[in-house]
Enzyme design. Structure first.
Site, PDB file in Angstrom:
ATOM      1  N   CYS A  50      44.100  33.104  28.023  1.00  0.00           N
ATOM      2  CA  CYS A  50      44.861  32.574  29.159  1.00  0.00           C
ATOM      3  C   CYS A  50      43.898  32.532  30.341  1.00  0.00           C
ATOM      4  O   CYS A  50      42.703  32.280  30.144  1.00  0.00           O
ATOM      5  CB  CYS A  50      46.109  33.423  29.431  1.00  0.00           C
ATOM      6  SG  CYS A  50      45.761  35.155  29.812  1.00  0.00           S
ATOM      7  N   LEU A  51      44.361  32.827  31.532  1.00  0.00           N
ATOM      8  CA  LEU A  51      43.478  32.813  32.688  1.00  0.00           C
ATOM      9  C   LEU A  51      42.642  34.093  32.753  1.00  0.00           C
ATOM     10  O   LEU A  51      41.429  34.040  32.897  1.00  0.00           O
ATOM     11  CB  LEU A  51      44.282  32.629  33.979  1.00  0.00           C
ATOM     12  CG  LEU A  51      43.461  32.555  35.261  1.00  0.00           C
ATOM     13  CD1 LEU A  51      42.535  31.332  35.243  1.00  0.00           C
ATOM     14  CD2 LEU A  51      44.370  32.523  36.477  1.00  0.00           C
TER      15      LEU A  51
END
Length: 154
Positions: free
Chosen positions: A114-115
């Site tokens: 993800c981030l």
């Protein structure tokens, strides 16, 4: 499955913390791994780069707008976290049609990112609750990847 059902499955899978998944052959089992909070297996940038040379499926669980705005890690597919339970239970033909990728079996190696590691850890728990046994996360996520090389853009 609605949001309530997804959240119940996620909480049931975690037991309060995300359990560690045992790596299978070809899923980075021979490489040393650092463990992130909660004991979830986490890959380094180099380990992910090496795994991408194999048949691992890399799923980015960020929202589509994030990927559209910032780019993505090359050879990853985008399945937002909110769609993951449904996606991992789809008919293989529908999965291929929607994500342009072969549906992973429960024994195929899968990496989530993800981030910065929070949603990928949740995705790991979701996949494990659905019976996926060779799952790992790249906890550094997109933020770490772009420190090493540029993202892929559309």
């Amino acid at each position: 499955m609605g949001l309530g059902g997804w959240w119940r499955a996620l909480r049931a899978a975690s037991g309060g913390w995300w359990p560690a998944a045992a790596p299978g052959p070809g899923a980075g089992g021979g490489a040393s791994r650092s463990l992130c909070t909660g004991g979830a297996p986490s890959l380094s940038y180099q380990q992910l780069k090496d795994l991408k040379k194999t048949s691992v499926l890399h799923i980015d669980v960020r929202e589509r707008w994030e990927v559209d705005r910032s780019g993505k890690i090359p050879a990853s597919i985008n399945i937002p976290l909110g769609e993951l339970v449904e996606a991992l239970q789809m008919d293989p033909m529908e999965f291929k049609e929607r994500y342009n990728q072969k549906m992973p079996s429960r024994s195929d190696p899968v990496v989530f990112s993800c981030l910065a590691g929070t949603r990928s850890k949740q995705a790991l728990g979701v996949a494990m609750s659905l019976g996926f046994s060779r799952v790992q996360q790249y906890a550094g996520g997109f933020e770490d990847w772009v420190k090493h090389e540029p993202p892929e853009t559309k």
